[in-house]
Design an enzyme around this catalytic site. Structure first.
Site, PDB file in Angstrom:
ATOM      1  N   THR A 113       0.882  -1.166   0.000  1.00  0.00           N
ATOM      2  CA  THR A 113       0.000   0.000   0.000  1.00  0.00           C
ATOM      3  C   THR A 113       0.922   1.219   0.000  1.00  0.00           C
ATOM      4  OG1 THR A 113      -0.299  -0.278   2.382  1.00  0.00           O
ATOM      5  CG2 THR A 113      -2.013  -1.149   0.954  1.00  0.00           C
ATOM      6  N   LYS A 123       3.519  -7.227   3.396  1.00  0.00           N
ATOM      7  CA  LYS A 123       3.317  -5.782   3.345  1.00  0.00           C
ATOM      8  C   LYS A 123       3.087  -5.297   4.776  1.00  0.00           C
ATOM      9  CE  LYS A 123      -0.139  -3.352   2.959  1.00  0.00           C
ATOM     10  NZ  LYS A 123      -0.654  -3.024   4.313  1.00  0.00           N
ATOM     11  N   THR A 167      -2.627  -2.566   8.092  1.00  0.00           N
ATOM     12  CA  THR A 167      -2.779  -4.003   7.879  1.00  0.00           C
ATOM     13  C   THR A 167      -1.456  -4.680   7.567  1.00  0.00           C
ATOM     14  OG1 THR A 167      -5.066  -3.976   7.211  1.00  0.00           O
ATOM     15  CG2 THR A 167      -3.748  -5.772   6.371  1.00  0.00           C
ATOM     16  N   GLU A 227       5.245   3.754   9.203  1.00  0.00           N
ATOM     17  CA  GLU A 227       4.993   5.153   8.838  1.00  0.00           C
ATOM     18  C   GLU A 227       5.768   6.115   9.722  1.00  0.00           C
ATOM     19  OE1 GLU A 227       1.031   4.453   9.322  1.00  0.00           O
ATOM     20  OE2 GLU A 227       0.596   4.240   7.190  1.00  0.00           O
ATOM     21  N   ASN A 263      -0.704   9.916   9.227  1.00  0.00           N
ATOM     22  CA  ASN A 263      -1.967   9.379   9.703  1.00  0.00           C
ATOM     23  C   ASN A 263      -3.022  10.437   9.973  1.00  0.00           C
ATOM     24  OD1 ASN A 263      -1.683   6.412   9.903  1.00  0.00           O
ATOM     25  ND2 ASN A 263       0.160   7.054  10.992  1.00  0.00           N
ATOM     26  N   THR A 308      -7.913  11.984   0.725  1.00  0.00           N
ATOM     27  CA  THR A 308      -8.297  12.619  -0.535  1.00  0.00           C
ATOM     28  C   THR A 308      -8.177  11.615  -1.655  1.00  0.00           C
ATOM     29  OG1 THR A 308      -6.049  13.443  -0.596  1.00  0.00           O
ATOM     30  CG2 THR A 308      -7.770  15.019  -0.025  1.00  0.00           C
TER      31      THR A 308
END
Lengths: 406, 406
Positions: free
Chosen positions: B152, B178, B189, B275, B401, B406
Site C-alpha cells: 500500500t 506488506k 494491515t 509510517e 496518519n 483525498t
C-alpha cells in the site's frame, strides 16, 4: 448541589499554600494542605508495579489508619525508583510537615511528581516545607496558590468547589488536580486532592472515592501510560455539623453526586490541558451488554493512535474506530452498531445498524473542525453504558515528549 | 540454511505476478500466487472482532480443508465492514481466480488491504484477476511484481527466500509481506504470504506457522492497532521430493528454523518501513520468570508513546521504560533490573540491580543518534526471554496518519 468559587480551602477548617522552594528553577514546587481537625482519609493509587515512595507511604496510611491532618506535595521530582533513600526522603517530608504543624508524621500524606530516578534535594525540601507550613491560610487565594504549586507543565490551574445540604447544613467539597504536563518530559503523572467538611465514615468515604474514580480519572487517556505516582486522595474533617453518614442513605447519594461532579470536572480539565492537545474527545458507548464491555470499547477507541491522529487531521475516518472497538476485548455485534459524530458544528451519522452511510465530507469536516467532539457508539445490544475522555495526537505531543531533557 | 535471491516464486512449482488493474489510481493493486500442484495450507489471523470478509473465507478453508492451490490479493480496498455484499465480493474474487486457473474456488485463498467500509469495484477486480492470472510466471521477477502489488504505502518491497536440505533434496521457502503503510490512511494491515516446496503434514505446517508467528509478527509494533485484515498464510506443495514430515523430527526442526528466519526478516522489514519511522528499536527482555512475563514487558515498552517519542528525541529517558515495564502486567522485581542501551555508537548501562547509574549524556546521545537501537532489560529473576521490535513516534507518523483522506 452548587458550584462555588474556590478549591481545596473552600470546606470549613482547611488551610493551604504553595510556594517556590527551589526544587524547580522558577515555578512553584511545594504545596501543603492542612485541616485544623483530624480527617478521615481515602485514596486510590497507580496499579503500576513500580510505585513511587509516596504512593507506598500513603497506601499504608489510608489502608490501615483512621485519620490524617495534612498533605504535602512536591512537583519537582517524582521520588520514584529511588530505592531506600527515596523511602527515607519521603518520610523526611512527612516528618518536616508534622513538626511544623505539631501533628504525628503518620498524619501526613505525601505526594510527588516529576523526574523518575532522581533524588530529592531533601534539605532544601524540608526547609521549604517549613516556609510553606508557616504561611497556611484558609483563603481561596491560598488554595489557588497550592493548586498552582502542584502543577508541572500544566498550562492552567485545575480547581473546583461545590456545596450541597445535609440536615440543613452546608457541606462543601473542594478539589485540585494536576495533569499530564511535566517539567522534564518524563511521566504523565496524574494527581488529585479532594478536601471536604462532610461527616462520613472512613469506609463510605473510600467507597465513594473508589467508585467515582472508576468512572472519571480511570476513563481518561492522554497517552495511555500509567505513571508510577498517580494518586487521588480525599480527606474529610466532619466539620459540617450534621450526623455522621454511616449507611448508603440519601445523604451518601448527595455526596456521591458531588464527588462524581468534582472528579468529572477535574478529569476533563486534565485531558483538555494534555500535552499538545488540539481536540477534546468524548466517547460514549451506549446499550452494551455489560458496563465492562462498554468501558473496554470506549477506552480502546480513545487510546488508539490511529483514531487520535485522524481527529487531529479532522478526518471522518470511522474505519479506525470500528477497528479499535474490534480489538478492545469488549463484546459487541458489528452488524448492530450505530456511530455518530457530534459537535457544535452539527452531527452526522456514519454507520447505521452496521451499514456504512454515505456522508457529506464537507459536513463532516465542519463538525470535526470544532475543538470539542463527541463520538457516540450505540451497540444496540444491552442496557449498559460508559463514557471515556481523551484527545487527539498532534505534532506538539511528539515535540513536547521528544525534546531532549536539558 | 542459505538465503537466496528471490521470494514466493523461488520454491519449485510456484508462479505469480502482480499488476495495476485499476482499484488504485496508479500503483499495482492485484497479485496472484499459484502452485501447479495442490498445497497444504495454514494461516493465522487477526484477533479483532471485526474480521474482514477474506479473513473469514480463509479461516474456514485453512481450518477445515486439506488443500489449496492459489492466493489472490488486492491492495486497494480492505473489504472489511462491508456486510453481505463484501462476502459475495470476496467469493467472486476466489471464483474469478479459480475460473482462470481451472481449479475449485475453495482452493483459492483471498486477501485484501486498504480502506475499511468501502465496496470493491468487483467487475473491475474480476477483469483484473483474469489479466494477472494469464500472466503468471515462475521467475524471480514475477514474484517481485507480486510483492510490489501487495504494497500500500510501503516504501519498498519485502521479500525473501531461503533453502535448506532434507534427505539430500533442496527445500525452498519464500515469503513476501506488506506492512503498515496505507493508501488511504485507514489501517495498518499486516499481510504475509509464504510458499514452500517442503513435504509436510497440514498439522505440522500449521504448528510451525503458529509458533513462529507468536515470536515474530506478534512481537512487532508500529502503532499498537490490530487491523481487521491481518493474516499470515503459508502454502506447501510438497514438490521437494523427500519423504513427508509427519513428526517433530530434525527435518521439522530445520523447517522451523527456516520459517522463523523468514518471518523474523519480514517482521523487521515491516517495522523499518513503518509510517514515519526514524529509528528501529529492538527490546530484549532477559531472565524473566516466564516467557509470558518477558513478552508482556517487551511489548509494553515498545508500545509506549512516551518511550517512542523519547527515542525520536534521542533522549536517554529510562524512567519511561521502567514505567512501561511497571504497567505491562508482566511480573518482575524492580530492585533486580539491569538496563542497557546499545547501538553501533556504543553501549551504556543506565540501571544496575535497580539502581540508576549516573551516565554521560554525551555518550548516551552518541548511542541514540544511530538508526538501529537495542534496549536490553535483564530482570535477573528467571531463565525466560523475549524480543520485541518497534519504532519511534515521529512528526511524520502524525502527518501521514492525520492527513485528510483525498
Amino acid at each position: 448541589m452548587k458550584k462555588i468559587i474556590g478549591g481545596i480551602t473552600a470546606p470549613k477548617g482547611f488551610y493551604a499554600n504553595g510556594k517556590h522552594i527551589g526544587i524547580k528553577r522558577k515555578r512553584k514546587d511545594l504545596a501543603v494542605v492542612y485541616s485544623d481537625s483530624p480527617c478521615h482519609c481515602a485514596g486510590t493509587y497507580t496499579k503500576n508495579i513500580v510505585k513511587a515512595a509516596p504512593v507506598l507511604w500513603n497506601k499504608a496510611i489510608t489502608d490501615e489508619q483512621q485519620q490524617v491532618q495534612a498533605i504535602v506535595i512536591n512537583s519537582g521530582i517524582a521520588n520514584a525508583y529511588t530505592g531506600k533513600a527515596g523511602v527515607l526522603h519521603n518520610e523526611a517530608m512527612a516528618e518536616a510537615t508534622a513538626d511544623q504543624l505539631s501533628i504525628d508524621k503518620k498524619s501526613v500524606l505525601v505526594a510527588s511528581t516529576g523526574v523518575i530516578g532522581k533524588m530529592l534535594p531533601i534539605e532544601c525540601v524540608c526547609e521549604g516545607i517549613k516556609v510553606v507550613s508557616q504561611s497556611l491560610e484558609p483563603s481561596n487565594e491560598a488554595g489557588n496558590q497550592a493548586a498552582k504549586a502542584i502543577m508541572t507543565t500544566d498550562t492552567y490551574v485545575k480547581e473546583i468547589a461545590v456545596t450541597f445540604e445535609i440536615e440543613g447544613q452546608t457541606v462543601t467539597l473542594g478539589g485540585m488536580a494536576k495533569g499530564s504536563g511535566m517539567i522534564h518530559p518524563n511521566m504523565a503523572t496524574m494527581l488529585s486532592f479532594l478536601t471536604t467538611d462532610i461527616h462520613i465514615s472512613k469506609e463510605l468515604l473510600q467507597k465513594a472515592l473508589s467508585e467515582s474514580v472508576e468512572n472519571t480519572y480511570n476513563m481518561i487517556s492522554v497517552d495511555g501510560d500509567t505513571s508510577t505516582n498517580d494518586m487521588v486522595l480525599v480527606i474529610a474533617n466532619g466539620k459540617s455539623n450534621h450526623s455522621i453518614i454511616e449507611t448508603e442513605n440519601e445523604d451518601y447519594a448527595k455526596f456521591k453526586e458531588a464527588i462524581d461532579y468534582v472528579n468529572t470536572y477535574l478529569s476533563k480539565q486534565i485531558v483538555k490541558d494534555g500535552e499538545g492537545v488540539t481536540k477534546f474527545i468524548e466517547v460514549q458507548v451506549m446499550q452494551a451488554q455489560t458496563e465492562q464491555d462498554a468501558k473496554a470499547i470506549a477506552k480502546s477507541v480513545i487510546n488508539s493512535n490511529l483514531v487520535k491522529t485522524a481527529f487531529f487531521g479532522e478526518d471522518a475516518n470511522w474505519g479506525r474506530i470500528i477497528c479499535a472497538m474490534g480489538y478492545s476485548g469488549g463484546v459487541f455485534e458489528p452488524s448492530k452498531v450505530t456511530l455518530d459524530y457530534k459537535s457544535e458544528g452539527g452531527s452526522i451519522r456514519l454507520i447505521d445498524s452496521g451499514e456504512p452511510i454515505p456522508f457529506d465530507e464537507e459536513k463532516a469536516l465542519h463538525i470535526l473542525k470544532e475543538k470539542n467532539l463527541l463520538v457516540i457508539i450505540d451497540l444496540h445490544d444491552g442496557d449498559k453504558q460508559a463514557v471515556a475522555w481523551g484527545c487527539d495526537l498532534s505534532y506538539d505531543y511528539v515535540k513536547i515528549n521528544g525534546e531532549y531533557r536539558t
